[in-house]
Design a protein around this motif. Sequence first.
Motif, short mmCIF file in Angstrom:
data_model
loop_
_atom_site.label_atom_id
_atom_site.label_comp_id
_atom_site.label_asym_id
_atom_site.label_seq_id
_atom_site.Cartn_x
_atom_site.Cartn_y
_atom_site.Cartn_z
N VAL A 190 0.83 -1.21 0.00
CA VAL A 190 0.00 0.00 0.00
C VAL A 190 0.86 1.26 0.00
O VAL A 190 0.45 2.29 -0.52
CB VAL A 190 -1.04 0.07 1.15
N TRP A 244 -5.33 -7.25 -1.24
CA TRP A 244 -5.83 -5.89 -1.45
C TRP A 244 -7.07 -5.88 -2.36
O TRP A 244 -7.93 -5.01 -2.25
CB TRP A 244 -4.70 -5.04 -2.03
N TYR A 295 -10.68 -3.29 1.90
CA TYR A 295 -10.18 -1.93 1.96
C TYR A 295 -9.85 -1.52 3.40
O TYR A 295 -9.86 -0.36 3.75
CB TYR A 295 -11.16 -0.95 1.31
N LYS A 296 -9.60 -2.55 4.23
CA LYS A 296 -9.11 -2.26 5.58
C LYS A 296 -7.71 -2.83 5.66
O LYS A 296 -7.49 -4.01 5.42
CB LYS A 296 -9.99 -2.93 6.63
N ILE A 319 -6.21 -6.70 5.25
CA ILE A 319 -5.27 -7.06 4.17
C ILE A 319 -4.05 -7.76 4.77
O ILE A 319 -3.55 -8.75 4.23
CB ILE A 319 -4.85 -5.80 3.38
#
Lengths: 270, 256
Positions: A33, A209, A213-214, A218
């Motif tokens: 990320v 991913w 979306y946390k 992930i």
Amino acid sequence: MLEILQYEFMRNALIAGILASIACGIIGALVVVKKMAMISGGISHAAFGGIGLGYLLRFDPIFGALLFTIASALGIGIIRERTRLSEDSVIGILWVTGMSLGVIFISLSPGYAPDLFSYLFGSILAVPISDLIVIMILDVVIIMVVFLFYEKFLAISFDEEYAIAAGIPVEQAYMALLSLVALTVVVLIRIVGVILVIAMLTIPATIAWQFSYKLNRIMFLSFLLSALFTTEGLWLSYVLNLASGATIVLVSVATFLLSFTLKNLTCKGE
Amino acid sequence: MIMSKEVIRLDDVWVKYGDLTILEDINLSVQNLDFLGIIGPNGGGKTTLLKVILGLIKPARGKVTVLGNPPEKSRRFVGYVPQITQFDRDFPITVLEVVLMGRLGRKGFLGKYSEEDKKTAHEALESVEMLELKNRQVGKLSGGQLQRVLLARALATDPRILLLDEPTASIDEPTKTELYELLKNLNKKITIILVSHDIGVISSYVDKIACLNRRLFYHGSKEIEMETIEKTYQCPVDLIAHGVPHRVLRKHKKSE
């Protein structure tokens, strides 16, 4: 499949794979990320210099790797904060410097370097108990630091400039994150080797991913995936008599392609 | 309590990037509870000026004072709303997590959020009417919604000064008006500086205007003379109407 567990080296390999997946899942998620894949590649290749130094000076090469990964992680952090050099180029330079130093050190060492290949491509089948303990300690360190700094890591990954403007100690947080990447690289060198570390840091987290979306989910999902890939790869490499590190990576890549295709097909179907 | 009326002061500030001068001889004094609009063309240095006030960019020359201290020392009291164009739309973060970031600057070594932090974040979301979407991923928001979330994040810091960078760039007219109404309301307690290249709506809400194109042309009130705007934009402009809204039209543009 279970009969292969009667061998101690297989049991150790399995445990090593699962323990390494803890570090790999948590840090891999952050690497992906925050888009640090290339930095991680640079750090892992720099480790080879330390491995060579270990051969030359006759100490355990894994400590040489630890020294070089930490030094290069902090080096990248400092250069990034203090100079205007392009981070990309610095990583490239670091990458080749580590590899070249490793080659020179090893060629200067007397005699033959017996398990050189295992550092380059991993040697999960030859993990001694002592390494399991080292990996476990590194896991504990990684879990604790990430728990304590989770919010800051999330903030600097999402919007670093705002984080500075808001008075968050971004430089320290980034250095801490780079050091954790260095520790994870050392753990993963045992499993897949210097050259393939980057695969384990990026592939499980990239797959994870797609489904959440946390960040913490992930992390957990990429731990599960990574454990699955190492186990699967280990078994396949045993059955087909292939190199374990490369098999683990190819299992990951195949799963990635599959999940990507499925995800895109289902999205189109909506 | 005796409180200085002046909250931001820039004296003879120059910013250079290599040989390129971005800001030249900037002098600015912002008083408590001012609502200052800074307008100017793209590339005129508006974002740079905000970053100087935040201490993100060190000027090559000159002095910057925010709340009586160097800017880095005052960050805790300054809420920053950056341009929304710079985000990774896929980033795994929810609305509430973004707003909580605003509380992180006042934490010490550890970043754990207290109940009070969560309460403040919820209130900030409430004030921009975004509480319902608190668990949504930020990438799924519209431009106007994201803008509100970033404003909520800045408000969650409990700021004395609010800096907004192009807050109306990607939102439609009705939403713009709502946003300005909200800011007008916040201005009762907070000093606001807003930069925009769009001098349309801005002039009807702010109470002071400065024009920036490398140099700053400051006005005590919002009555700008034609000459100043032309100097700033470096092209002839028409200012239609005396009240609101003003519009800038380039004369050299081929038009009907």
